[in-house]
Design a protein around this motif. Sequence first.
Motif, PDB file in Angstrom:
ATOM      1  N   TRP A 374     -28.801  -1.463 -13.368  1.00  0.00           N
ATOM      2  CA  TRP A 374     -29.169  -0.211 -13.532  1.00  0.00           C
ATOM      3  C   TRP A 374     -27.906   0.755 -13.862  1.00  0.00           C
ATOM      4  O   TRP A 374     -28.224   1.740 -14.674  1.00  0.00           O
ATOM      5  CB  TRP A 374     -29.436   0.267 -12.015  1.00  0.00           C
ATOM      6  N   ARG A 375     -26.463   0.651 -13.362  1.00  0.00           N
ATOM      7  CA  ARG A 375     -25.514   1.377 -13.975  1.00  0.00           C
ATOM      8  C   ARG A 375     -25.179   1.065 -15.575  1.00  0.00           C
ATOM      9  O   ARG A 375     -25.014   1.914 -15.943  1.00  0.00           O
ATOM     10  CB  ARG A 375     -24.303   0.907 -13.103  1.00  0.00           C
ATOM     11  N   ARG A 376     -25.493  -0.372 -16.006  1.00  0.00           N
ATOM     12  CA  ARG A 376     -25.327  -0.523 -17.379  1.00  0.00           C
ATOM     13  C   ARG A 376     -26.317   0.080 -18.221  1.00  0.00           C
ATOM     14  O   ARG A 376     -26.009   0.563 -19.329  1.00  0.00           O
ATOM     15  CB  ARG A 376     -25.305  -2.340 -17.684  1.00  0.00           C
ATOM     16  N   ALA A 377     -27.477   0.055 -17.631  1.00  0.00           N
ATOM     17  CA  ALA A 377     -28.587   0.509 -18.497  1.00  0.00           C
ATOM     18  C   ALA A 377     -28.371   2.265 -18.471  1.00  0.00           C
ATOM     19  O   ALA A 377     -28.571   2.772 -19.446  1.00  0.00           O
ATOM     20  CB  ALA A 377     -29.899   0.636 -17.891  1.00  0.00           C
ATOM     21  N   GLN A 378     -27.916   2.873 -17.297  1.00  0.00           N
ATOM     22  CA  GLN A 378     -27.506   4.354 -17.241  1.00  0.00           C
ATOM     23  C   GLN A 378     -26.352   4.680 -18.508  1.00  0.00           C
ATOM     24  O   GLN A 378     -26.622   5.631 -19.003  1.00  0.00           O
ATOM     25  CB  GLN A 378     -27.216   4.655 -15.998  1.00  0.00           C
ATOM     26  N   GLU A 379     -25.286   3.886 -18.357  1.00  0.00           N
ATOM     27  CA  GLU A 379     -24.420   3.960 -19.507  1.00  0.00           C
ATOM     28  C   GLU A 379     -24.808   4.048 -20.839  1.00  0.00           C
ATOM     29  O   GLU A 379     -24.475   4.587 -21.786  1.00  0.00           O
ATOM     30  CB  GLU A 379     -23.302   2.873 -18.983  1.00  0.00           C
ATOM     31  N   ALA A 380     -25.578   2.827 -20.976  1.00  0.00           N
ATOM     32  CA  ALA A 380     -26.429   2.636 -22.415  1.00  0.00           C
ATOM     33  C   ALA A 380     -27.128   3.829 -22.625  1.00  0.00           C
ATOM     34  O   ALA A 380     -27.065   4.351 -23.890  1.00  0.00           O
ATOM     35  CB  ALA A 380     -26.898   1.410 -22.676  1.00  0.00           C
ATOM     36  N   ARG A 381     -27.871   4.451 -21.781  1.00  0.00           N
ATOM     37  CA  ARG A 381     -28.771   5.526 -22.208  1.00  0.00           C
ATOM     38  C   ARG A 381     -27.736   6.932 -22.379  1.00  0.00           C
ATOM     39  O   ARG A 381     -28.131   7.535 -23.198  1.00  0.00           O
ATOM     40  CB  ARG A 381     -29.643   5.701 -20.853  1.00  0.00           C
ATOM     41  N   ARG A 382     -26.788   7.071 -21.801  1.00  0.00           N
ATOM     42  CA  ARG A 382     -25.948   8.178 -21.677  1.00  0.00           C
ATOM     43  C   ARG A 382     -25.203   8.131 -23.364  1.00  0.00           C
ATOM     44  O   ARG A 382     -25.235   9.067 -24.079  1.00  0.00           O
ATOM     45  CB  ARG A 382     -24.709   8.063 -20.689  1.00  0.00           C
ATOM     46  N   ARG A 383     -24.710   6.896 -23.629  1.00  0.00           N
ATOM     47  CA  ARG A 383     -24.322   6.694 -25.182  1.00  0.00           C
ATOM     48  C   ARG A 383     -25.239   6.969 -26.072  1.00  0.00           C
ATOM     49  O   ARG A 383     -25.050   7.845 -27.081  1.00  0.00           O
ATOM     50  CB  ARG A 383     -23.635   5.386 -25.201  1.00  0.00           C
ATOM     51  N   HIS A 384     -26.532   6.430 -25.975  1.00  0.00           N
ATOM     52  CA  HIS A 384     -27.297   6.710 -27.066  1.00  0.00           C
ATOM     53  C   HIS A 384     -27.822   8.146 -26.889  1.00  0.00           C
ATOM     54  O   HIS A 384     -28.081   8.853 -28.011  1.00  0.00           O
ATOM     55  CB  HIS A 384     -28.834   6.096 -26.433  1.00  0.00           C
ATOM     56  N   ASP A 385     -27.865   9.000 -25.901  1.00  0.00           N
ATOM     57  CA  ASP A 385     -28.110  10.366 -25.923  1.00  0.00           C
ATOM     58  C   ASP A 385     -26.861  10.981 -26.805  1.00  0.00           C
ATOM     59  O   ASP A 385     -27.330  11.913 -27.353  1.00  0.00           O
ATOM     60  CB  ASP A 385     -28.385  10.894 -24.558  1.00  0.00           C
ATOM     61  N   ILE A 386     -25.756  10.541 -26.487  1.00  0.00           N
ATOM     62  CA  ILE A 386     -24.484  11.257 -27.250  1.00  0.00           C
ATOM     63  C   ILE A 386     -24.530  10.961 -28.628  1.00  0.00           C
ATOM     64  O   ILE A 386     -24.523  11.923 -29.288  1.00  0.00           O
ATOM     65  CB  ILE A 386     -23.303  10.769 -26.748  1.00  0.00           C
ATOM     66  N   GLU A 387     -25.150   9.715 -29.145  1.00  0.00           N
ATOM     67  CA  GLU A 387     -25.043   9.326 -30.459  1.00  0.00           C
ATOM     68  C   GLU A 387     -26.249  10.260 -31.089  1.00  0.00           C
ATOM     69  O   GLU A 387     -26.326  11.066 -32.149  1.00  0.00           O
ATOM     70  CB  GLU A 387     -25.367   8.098 -30.667  1.00  0.00           C
TER      71      GLU A 387
END
Length: 510
Positions: A374-387
């Motif tokens: 869940w934490r890895r998914a949260q980090e990937a989602r955060r990076r996608h939002d930034i991009e």
Amino acid sequence: MTGREATAFPVPGPETMADELVLLPELWVPEASQWLSSSAGRVALDGYSWMQAVHWVAGSGLYQPRRHRSSGLRGFNATTVYIAQLLAELTPCFPGVAYLMRRTGLSERTVGYHLAALRETGLLAYVVRGTRVRGERAQASEFARMVPPEFDAALGIRTVLRDEAAPAYTRSVTGIAEAGRKLMAKLGRKATRKVRRPRRKTAPKVSVKAFSAGTSPVADGAAATPDSEGSRCTPMGGGSSACSSPAGTYPPPESKLASGERKSSRRKKPRAEAGGRKAKSRRKLNTIGRRYRVGRELTQQVEWLRGCAVPRISWVARHVADAGWTTTEILAWLHLRGTAEKVHRGSGLLAVLLANAETVLDTPAKRADAVEQWRRAQEARRRHDIERERHQRERYEGDWQPPQNHTVRREVAAAVAQLNSLARGVGQDLPCDQSAPAAASYEVTAEEVEGLRAAARTGLLGGDISLITDTIHACGYDEALHVYGPELMNHARRIDQVRRSSLTTLTYSA
């Protein structure tokens, strides 16, 4: 003073006040004489002189109400003096029972007893008596602070009525006997001191160890002391000593006094932590407390559970909370299960998603693995939002980039070429050379102007403003205004504003 008054109220000396006060009559004012018009005393001009009379009545012992009634106070006590001090602060003396109850902490009946004691000793007199009518607000009584005639007689105070037509209670002081000056000074010092609110007396505490050991002060012979007769505590004839008996008291052993100081039996306070705060023992939560903590945290962290009742969410998540799950582990499980796009009832969806969760992730290792995913998914989602945010900023705030599609790129190139050719054609008809001689050597005829205006008007009816915009880019705004006129130029400007707005969409029909 007349001879009759001197005989009835002898003046005591300061040292022999206790012996002389026996000759004074008893302080008692009947109910019919408790009004200002029928009072035998005089009105106190200020609170200081009235408090002198109050302290004299409190120390005289002449007020014995049990000779006249069986209920109420037994005598003038410290609480009565405290209430008198509160009344001395009021001008006019218009106290309410609720006010005295709030200041003293006494009940309504007890406050009434103390006010009755002040009236029966002649210290208060009714000016207007309060009323209590059903359905209406109760009216408080108004009092006049009075000095009883016994006080004047005991201290040798001389009074005179300066106006014979005035009532007797308006007489003023003209002097005092020499024997009463010291006592008056002593009463003045008492009147200047503030009387504190008396505390309620509590029963003496008996040690639990004494009862557990089977011993008591009475059994050890404490009641057999000679002083026990003067301190009766029950009406059965038994008594208790005012001081503890030495029986059963032993010095501590020498092992307890090795350091030269006796160890205190008081519980030590917790030491202060490094931050300066005292260490507080946190109470361990029980099963219900853990459920409510999980429910409260879920309503705060899950977006579609906000606004739900915490008790209901706690009941829905009771199985995982009893299994020792944390809020982070529940969030990880909800991520693995997935959620609906539109949630109508958050508690019902949570109950469906948490079904059999404690049996699937039945070990701490499995729950830790789910939390990591869940934490890895949260980090990937955060990076996608930034991009995505970065691309949007580059698209709308940066320079224009050509499209990547080849078909769209060819269409854009064709449109640009058409605009350039149109601009060159307009430039040939309407030369817009920067040199002044060339611009002055060419003049547009009226027939050409009418033809351009007709073409521009036809294009504006279909929403096409390219002819006017190309003329502006090629020859300037002033030349385009000269050719097309202000009406067509304003029409083209409004169409361009509507086209640039993101709130409208233009469609043209053939």
